[in-house]
Design a protein around this motif. Structure first.
Motif, PDB file in Angstrom:
ATOM      1  N   ALA A  64       0.828  -1.208   0.000  1.00 36.20           N
ATOM      2  CA  ALA A  64       0.000   0.000   0.000  1.00 36.20           C
ATOM      3  C   ALA A  64       0.862   1.257   0.000  1.00 36.20           C
ATOM      4  N   LEU A  65       1.951   1.231   0.777  1.00 36.46           N
ATOM      5  CA  LEU A  65       2.837   2.392   0.816  1.00 36.46           C
ATOM      6  C   LEU A  65       3.516   2.598  -0.532  1.00 36.46           C
ATOM      7  N   ALA A  66       3.906   1.512  -1.203  1.00 30.93           N
ATOM      8  CA  ALA A  66       4.548   1.627  -2.514  1.00 30.93           C
ATOM      9  C   ALA A  66       3.618   2.290  -3.513  1.00 30.93           C
ATOM     10  N   VAL A  67       2.340   1.926  -3.474  1.00 34.75           N
ATOM     11  CA  VAL A  67       1.362   2.551  -4.371  1.00 34.75           C
ATOM     12  C   VAL A  67       1.234   4.041  -4.059  1.00 34.75           C
ATOM     13  N   GLU A  68       1.222   4.361  -2.747  1.00 38.93           N
ATOM     14  CA  GLU A  68       1.094   5.753  -2.316  1.00 38.93           C
ATOM     15  C   GLU A  68       2.286   6.599  -2.780  1.00 38.93           C
ATOM     16  N   LEU A  69       3.465   5.995  -2.838  1.00 40.95           N
ATOM     17  CA  LEU A  69       4.683   6.737  -3.196  1.00 40.95           C
ATOM     18  C   LEU A  69       4.977   6.745  -4.691  1.00 40.95           C
ATOM     19  N   THR A  70       4.177   6.025  -5.469  1.00 43.46           N
ATOM     20  CA  THR A  70       4.445   5.925  -6.903  1.00 43.46           C
ATOM     21  C   THR A  70       4.454   7.287  -7.596  1.00 43.46           C
ATOM     22  N   GLU A  71       3.451   8.089  -7.345  1.00 47.98           N
ATOM     23  CA  GLU A  71       3.357   9.392  -8.013  1.00 47.98           C
ATOM     24  C   GLU A  71       4.488  10.342  -7.605  1.00 47.98           C
ATOM     25  N   PRO A  72       4.742  10.548  -6.292  1.00 46.78           N
ATOM     26  CA  PRO A  72       5.827  11.484  -5.924  1.00 46.78           C
ATOM     27  C   PRO A  72       7.202  11.029  -6.401  1.00 46.78           C
ATOM     28  N   ILE A  73       7.472   9.724  -6.371  1.00 44.32           N
ATOM     29  CA  ILE A  73       8.785   9.246  -6.819  1.00 44.32           C
ATOM     30  C   ILE A  73       8.901   9.352  -8.340  1.00 44.32           C
ATOM     31  N   SER A  74       7.817   9.130  -9.052  1.00 42.14           N
ATOM     32  CA  SER A  74       7.834   9.300 -10.510  1.00 42.14           C
ATOM     33  C   SER A  74       8.140  10.748 -10.873  1.00 42.14           C
ATOM     34  N   LYS A  75       7.602  11.673 -10.090  1.00 43.43           N
ATOM     35  CA  LYS A  75       7.876  13.088 -10.338  1.00 43.43           C
ATOM     36  C   LYS A  75       9.328  13.419 -10.010  1.00 43.43           C
ATOM     37  N   MET A  76       9.852  12.821  -8.967  1.00 48.52           N
ATOM     38  CA  MET A  76      11.238  13.079  -8.575  1.00 48.52           C
ATOM     39  C   MET A  76      12.213  12.579  -9.639  1.00 48.52           C
ATOM     40  N   LEU A  77      11.896  11.437 -10.246  1.00 47.30           N
ATOM     41  CA  LEU A  77      12.777  10.846 -11.261  1.00 47.30           C
ATOM     42  C   LEU A  77      12.410  11.277 -12.678  1.00 47.30           C
ATOM     43  N   MET A 117       8.408  -0.955  -3.770  1.00 46.59           N
ATOM     44  CA  MET A 117       8.258  -1.900  -2.666  1.00 46.59           C
ATOM     45  C   MET A 117       9.579  -2.608  -2.377  1.00 46.59           C
ATOM     46  N   MET A 118      10.333  -2.943  -3.418  1.00 48.38           N
ATOM     47  CA  MET A 118      11.626  -3.587  -3.227  1.00 48.38           C
ATOM     48  C   MET A 118      12.585  -2.651  -2.491  1.00 48.38           C
ATOM     49  N   ALA A 119      12.545  -1.371  -2.873  1.00 50.44           N
ATOM     50  CA  ALA A 119      13.410  -0.386  -2.214  1.00 50.44           C
ATOM     51  C   ALA A 119      13.019  -0.210  -0.748  1.00 50.44           C
ATOM     52  N   LEU A 120      11.719  -0.259  -0.464  1.00 48.37           N
ATOM     53  CA  LEU A 120      11.252  -0.134   0.919  1.00 48.37           C
ATOM     54  C   LEU A 120      11.742  -1.304   1.772  1.00 48.37           C
ATOM     55  N   ARG A 121      11.692  -2.507   1.205  1.00 50.08           N
ATOM     56  CA  ARG A 121      12.109  -3.690   1.954  1.00 50.08           C
ATOM     57  C   ARG A 121      13.614  -3.703   2.197  1.00 50.08           C
ATOM     58  N   LYS A 155      10.072  10.209 -14.548  1.00 50.27           N
ATOM     59  CA  LYS A 155       9.724   9.067 -15.387  1.00 50.27           C
ATOM     60  C   LYS A 155       8.788   8.155 -14.600  1.00 50.27           C
ATOM     61  N   ASP A 156       8.064   7.314 -15.302  1.00 55.48           N
ATOM     62  CA  ASP A 156       7.137   6.405 -14.632  1.00 55.48           C
ATOM     63  C   ASP A 156       7.894   5.337 -13.845  1.00 55.48           C
ATOM     64  N   VAL A 157       7.452   5.104 -12.642  1.00 49.95           N
ATOM     65  CA  VAL A 157       8.061   4.094 -11.776  1.00 49.95           C
ATOM     66  C   VAL A 157       6.968   3.132 -11.334  1.00 49.95           C
ATOM     67  N   LYS A 158       7.255   1.844 -11.335  1.00 47.85           N
ATOM     68  CA  LYS A 158       6.278   0.841 -10.957  1.00 47.85           C
ATOM     69  C   LYS A 158       6.305   0.619  -9.440  1.00 47.85           C
ATOM     70  N   PRO A 159       5.124   0.371  -8.861  1.00 48.09           N
ATOM     71  CA  PRO A 159       5.056   0.126  -7.414  1.00 48.09           C
ATOM     72  C   PRO A 159       5.963  -1.008  -6.952  1.00 48.09           C
ATOM     73  N   GLY A 160       6.156  -2.021  -7.812  1.00 44.02           N
ATOM     74  CA  GLY A 160       7.009  -3.139  -7.431  1.00 44.02           C
ATOM     75  C   GLY A 160       8.433  -2.715  -7.133  1.00 44.02           C
ATOM     76  N   ALA A 161       8.957  -1.773  -7.926  1.00 44.34           N
ATOM     77  CA  ALA A 161      10.325  -1.288  -7.713  1.00 44.34           C
ATOM     78  C   ALA A 161      10.420  -0.508  -6.401  1.00 44.34           C
TER      79      ALA A 161
END
Length: 218
Positions: free
Chosen positions: A31-44, A54-58, A46-52
């Protein structure tokens, strides 16, 4: 080049409550990965997938000071007395060439009454006097030629005696601020010396604040 892991770290550093929840494994990574998808995509940019994400969070390793380390537990358990002083007034005055001389008159009066509460802090542009409200008029009379930026009565101070080695413990104050914030307590002022930590709150918060700090100690 900035990576997803860098972005996750930047976000968590600015949100310590979220970082602590991760360190205690009480948050839903997906759920947190989905929540962070938009802000991290803006930071980079480019589009970033929630799976990537979530892996970084773990893989993220929070600072050890956020956890309940043995050293931190020992310091908190050795906190000294908690003292409450009520009926205080806070004066904020603009610094001037005459402030120190006028302040000396207040100090002379304080020396005659050893049961008064009093603190003085001088900043770059302004100074702060917190004193028992019984001397409110006396302070105003002796600073009549100074510029008052704020005067607030109806305050209480809660002071905690800290262990001798508290200055070597990273994250100690965080535990106080976290508990007070969770309880919705507004801090009017924060003061500290080497082995003493004081918060100033409006009277309506004093009972709640005292209970919150006792919970940190226990």
């Amino acid at each position: 080049m900035k990576t997803v892991s860098n972005c996750v770290e930047d976000i968590l550093i600015t949100q310590p409550y979220l970082e602590e929840a991760l360190s205690r494994n009480i948050i839903n990574y997906s759920a947190l990965a989905v929540e962070l998808t938009e802000p991290i995509s803006k930071m980079l940019k480019k589009d970033v997938k929630p799976g990537a994400i979530m892996m970084a969070l773990r893989r993220y390793n929070p600072p050890p000071t956020l956890g309940n380390s043995i050293k931190m537990k020992r310091v908190i358990q050795n906190l000294g007395d908690i003292t409450v002083r009520s009926n205080l007034t806070d004066f904020t005055v603009r610094n001037s060439d005459t402030l120190i001389d006028n302040h000396a008159k207040i100090l002379a009066r304080i020396n005659q009454e050893n049961k008064l509460f009093y603190t003085f802090t001088r900043g770059i542009h302004e100074s702060n006097i917190i004193i028992s409200s019984s001397l409110k008029e006396f302070v105003q009379e002796n600073l009549i030629n100074e510029t008052f930026l704020a005067v607030q009565g109806g305050l209480s101070a809660i002071s905690i005696n800290l262990p001798q080695d508290n200055s070597k413990i990273a994250g100690l104050y965080y535990h106080f601020f976290k508990r007070l914030a969770w309880e919705g307590i507004v801090l009017y002022e924060v003061l500290s010396t080497t082995n003493e930590f004081t918060i100033l709150v409006e009277d309506e918060y004093v009972d709640k604040a005292f209970t919150a700090i006792k919970r940190v100690k226990s």
